[in-house]
Design an enzyme around this catalytic site. Structure first.
Site, PDB file in Angstrom:
ATOM      1  CB  SER A  98       5.347  -1.855  11.964  1.00 35.00           C
ATOM      2  OG  SER A  98       4.948  -0.515  12.221  1.00 35.00           O
ATOM      3  CD  GLU A 103      -3.450  -2.230   7.345  1.00 33.65           C
ATOM      4  OE1 GLU A 103      -2.320  -2.483   6.901  1.00 33.65           O
ATOM      5  OE2 GLU A 103      -4.040  -1.191   7.090  1.00 33.65           O
ATOM      6  CE  LYS A 151      -0.084   3.203   4.838  1.00 32.14           C
ATOM      7  NZ  LYS A 151       0.060   3.304   6.270  1.00 32.14           N
ATOM      8  CG  HIS A 204      -5.696   2.180   5.222  1.00 33.50           C
ATOM      9  ND1 HIS A 204      -5.228   3.061   6.160  1.00 33.50           N
ATOM     10  CD2 HIS A 204      -4.730   1.255   5.052  1.00 33.50           C
ATOM     11  CE1 HIS A 204      -4.002   2.684   6.532  1.00 33.50           C
ATOM     12  NE2 HIS A 204      -3.682   1.596   5.873  1.00 33.50           N
ATOM     13  N   GLY A 237       2.658   2.268  10.840  1.00 29.27           N
ATOM     14  CA  GLY A 237       3.645   3.334  10.683  1.00 29.27           C
ATOM     15  C   GLY A 237       4.352   3.708  11.971  1.00 29.27           C
ATOM     16  CD  GLU A 242      -2.735   5.602   6.703  1.00 28.91           C
ATOM     17  OE1 GLU A 242      -2.764   5.631   5.459  1.00 28.91           O
ATOM     18  OE2 GLU A 242      -1.814   5.057   7.348  1.00 28.91           O
ATOM     19  CG  ASN A 267      -1.724   1.254   1.378  1.00 30.30           C
ATOM     20  OD1 ASN A 267      -1.776   2.054   0.442  1.00 30.30           O
ATOM     21  ND2 ASN A 267      -2.359   1.442   2.526  1.00 30.30           N
TER      22      ASN A 267
HETATM   23  P1  13P Z   1       3.120   0.395   7.686  1.00 32.06           P
HETATM   24  O1  13P Z   1       3.585  -0.911   7.068  1.00 32.06           O
HETATM   25  O2  13P Z   1       3.869   1.582   7.186  1.00 32.06           O
HETATM   26  O3  13P Z   1       3.025   0.294   9.162  1.00 32.06           O
HETATM   27  O4  13P Z   1       1.627   0.605   7.148  1.00 32.06           O
HETATM   28  C1  13P Z   1       0.737  -0.430   7.246  1.00 32.06           C
HETATM   29  C2  13P Z   1      -0.475  -0.069   6.493  1.00 32.06           C
HETATM   30  O5  13P Z   1      -1.217   0.820   6.885  1.00 32.06           O
HETATM   31  C3  13P Z   1      -0.739  -0.793   5.245  1.00 32.06           C
HETATM   32  O6  13P Z   1      -2.013  -0.506   4.766  1.00 32.06           O
END
Ligand code: 13P
Length: 263
Positions: A212, A166, A13, A96, A172, A98, A11
């Protein structure tokens, strides 16, 4: 050998212009050519045409990061399933954390988007997971129950979607869930899916872990029986790291000849 074919999805982002994205997939392609799992990159919408072209003939499938639930119409700024499909997009991330946190996505809108994506023949990667406060308050199962009952309502065959577990506190932050935590929670999600949908479909649905996950911890996480793959944020932006995760069961990419710009 895993019971279900694992699926590792990047992803990106809001990272990588189209040019940068093409350079990244061109670097990843040869490194993952012999992967045994399903490989996907979910890219920013505007990168889709160029990345689709660059992925032609490769074993990497293309994914988007969102899709609107209406077929078309007055939804300024949104993108429809038909628009994605025209470029060969196969997967789409929905809900997601976010998007839930910053863009008002709810279980109801997740549900509408998921049903629309399925109806259009896209494979939704539906994200669920609890915040730190919810975990510490002992509410993880309640939150997942709600996200499954409402977000996935009305799906007749749950095995046609991918679920990404997640935990918000692991995204992150560099704070990965322990393998046992992730395995146990994904096991709970599968049990809940068996109750709400059907036991056979729940056995088949692929549930990824995200948060992560990186080149260093992927092997241990993927060794857990309930974890069927990963949704990778930060580590999917680096060709070597992403390829190492994809090749977690083949000794990573050791021994492969890397182009000098990747060394
Ligand atoms: P990270 O791998 O950067 O923690 O992000 C995970 C994520 O949100 C994947 O959709």
């Amino acid at each position: 050998m895993k019971q279900r074919t694992p699926i590792i999805a990047g992803n990106w982002k809001m990272n990588n212009t189209a040019k940068e994205g093409v350079a990244l997939v061109n670097a990843v392609k040869p490194l993952v050519a012999d992967a045994k799992c399903k490989v996907v990159v979910c890219v920013p919408a505007i990168d889709i045409p160029a990345v689709a072209e660059a992925l032609k003939g490769s074993n990497i499938a293309l994914g988007a990061q969102n899709v609107h639930f209406a077929e078309k119409g007055a939804y300024t700024g949104e993108i429809s399933a038909a628009m994605l499909k025209e470029y060969g997009v196969k997967y789409v991330i929905i809900g997601h954390s976010e998007r839930r946190q910053y863009f008002g996505e709810t279980d109801e809108t997740v549900n509408k988007r998921t049903l629309a994506a399925l109806g259009a023949g896209l494979v939704p990667i539906v994200c669920i997971g609890e915040t730190l406060e919810e975990r510490e308050g002992g509410k993880t199962e309640n939150v997942l129950d709600r996200q499954i009952e409402t977000g996935l309502k009305g799906i007749d065959d749950i095995s046609k979607i991918v679920i990404a577990y997640e935990p918000v506190w692991a995204i992150g932050t560099g704070k990965t869930a322990t393998c046992e935590q992730a395995n146990e929670t994904i096991g709970y999600i599968r049990k809940k899916c068996a109750e709400v949908f059907c036991p056979k479909c729940a056995e088949k649905v692929r549930i990824q872990y995200g948060g992560s996950m990186n080149a260093g911890n992927c092997k241990q996480l993927m060794a857990m029986p309930e974890i069927d793959g990963g949704l990778i944020g930060g580590a999917s932006l680096k060709a070597v790291d992403f390829a190492t995760i994809v090749c977690y069961d083949q000794g990573g990419i050791q021994g492969m000849k890397l182009p000098k710009e990747l060394l």
